[in-house]
Design an enzyme around this catalytic site. Structure first.
Site, PDB file in Angstrom:
ATOM      1  N   ASN A   1       3.056 -32.568 -11.402  1.00 48.51           N
ATOM      2  CA  ASN A   1       2.639 -31.309 -10.779  1.00 48.51           C
ATOM      3  C   ASN A   1       1.687 -31.653  -9.638  1.00 48.51           C
ATOM      4  OD1 ASN A   1       4.030 -29.748 -12.707  1.00 48.51           O
ATOM      5  ND2 ASN A   1       2.320 -29.890 -14.118  1.00 48.51           N
TER       6      ASN A   1
ATOM      7  N   ASP B   1      -0.961 -35.223 -24.593  1.00 51.09           N
ATOM      8  CA  ASP B   1      -1.477 -34.009 -23.969  1.00 51.09           C
ATOM      9  C   ASP B   1      -2.161 -33.165 -25.043  1.00 51.09           C
ATOM     10  OD1 ASP B   1      -1.450 -31.185 -22.875  1.00 51.09           O
ATOM     11  OD2 ASP B   1      -0.557 -32.239 -21.173  1.00 51.09           O
ATOM     12  N   ILE B   2      -3.323 -32.588 -24.721  1.00 47.20           N
ATOM     13  CA  ILE B   2      -4.031 -31.782 -25.721  1.00 47.20           C
ATOM     14  C   ILE B   2      -3.405 -30.402 -25.906  1.00 47.20           C
ATOM     15  CG2 ILE B   2      -6.230 -32.990 -25.435  1.00 47.20           C
ATOM     16  CD1 ILE B   2      -7.184 -30.520 -23.803  1.00 47.20           C
TER      17      ILE B   2
ATOM     18  N   HIS C   1       3.751 -36.318 -16.623  1.00 50.13           N
ATOM     19  CA  HIS C   1       3.990 -35.771 -17.957  1.00 50.13           C
ATOM     20  C   HIS C   1       5.323 -36.333 -18.439  1.00 50.13           C
ATOM     21  CE1 HIS C   1       1.081 -32.324 -17.627  1.00 50.13           C
ATOM     22  NE2 HIS C   1       1.254 -32.594 -16.344  1.00 50.13           N
TER      23      HIS C   1
ATOM     24  N   GLY D   1       0.647 -25.834 -11.052  1.00 45.30           N
ATOM     25  CA  GLY D   1       0.152 -26.035 -12.407  1.00 45.30           C
ATOM     26  C   GLY D   1      -0.715 -27.257 -12.604  1.00 45.30           C
ATOM     27  N   GLN D   2      -1.052 -27.974 -11.530  1.00 42.24           N
ATOM     28  CA  GLN D   2      -1.931 -29.134 -11.687  1.00 42.24           C
ATOM     29  C   GLN D   2      -3.343 -28.633 -11.964  1.00 42.24           C
ATOM     30  OE1 GLN D   2      -2.180 -31.852  -8.336  1.00 42.24           O
ATOM     31  NE2 GLN D   2      -3.180 -33.433  -9.573  1.00 42.24           N
TER      32      GLN D   2
ATOM     33  N   HIS E   1      -0.930 -37.900 -12.306  1.00 41.47           N
ATOM     34  CA  HIS E   1      -0.463 -38.132 -13.664  1.00 41.47           C
ATOM     35  C   HIS E   1       0.963 -37.643 -13.830  1.00 41.47           C
ATOM     36  CE1 HIS E   1      -2.343 -34.121 -13.725  1.00 41.47           C
ATOM     37  NE2 HIS E   1      -1.539 -33.807 -14.729  1.00 41.47           N
TER      38      HIS E   1
END
Length: 119
Positions: free
Chosen positions: A92, A35-36, A107, A98-99, A105
């Site tokens: 999410n 994750d960035i 997390h 919060g998507q 995907h």
């Protein structure tokens, strides 16, 4: 069309290799990358190569690929050495949850204490 790459989808571009990502694992059906904006020492996203907007639509259309995403989440946890102390797998769904990228995907989050409820 469901399952097909979307030209405006960031994650579809990562799958295609046109947007860089720090990929940590790949399979025939999934790609996993860091994750960035990590929320913990380990924060890896596991995405299906197929485009579906969220986990529920992926599960309804492609249950085997959904299982692949979850299996890879476990493999990532082991690879990142957070499997013994605990980790979280989060999907999410929707902007209110919060998507921010509407490509299913998971997390994989670990490496620190994870309180419940999150937030």
């Amino acid at each position: 069309m469901a399952g097909e790459p979307q030209a405006d989808c960031l994650f579809c571009k990562i799958v295609a290799g046109t947007v860089p990502a720090t990929v940590v694992r790949e399979t025939e059906t999934t790609v996993a990358f860091r994750d960035i904006n990590p929320q913990a020492p380990t924060h890896v996203l596991v995405i299906p190569r197929l485009h579906y907007p969220d986990a529920a639509s992926l599960a309804a259309a492609e249950p085997n690929v959904t299982a692949d995403v979850l299996r890879e989440a476990g493999e990532i946890a082991a690879q990142e050495q957070v499997d013994e102390h605990g980790y979280r797998i989060v999907f999410n769904t929707g902007a209110g949850a919060g998507q921010t990228v509407f490509h299913a995907h998971a997390h994989v989050i670990g490496g620190r204490g994870l309180q419940w409820p999150p937030g």
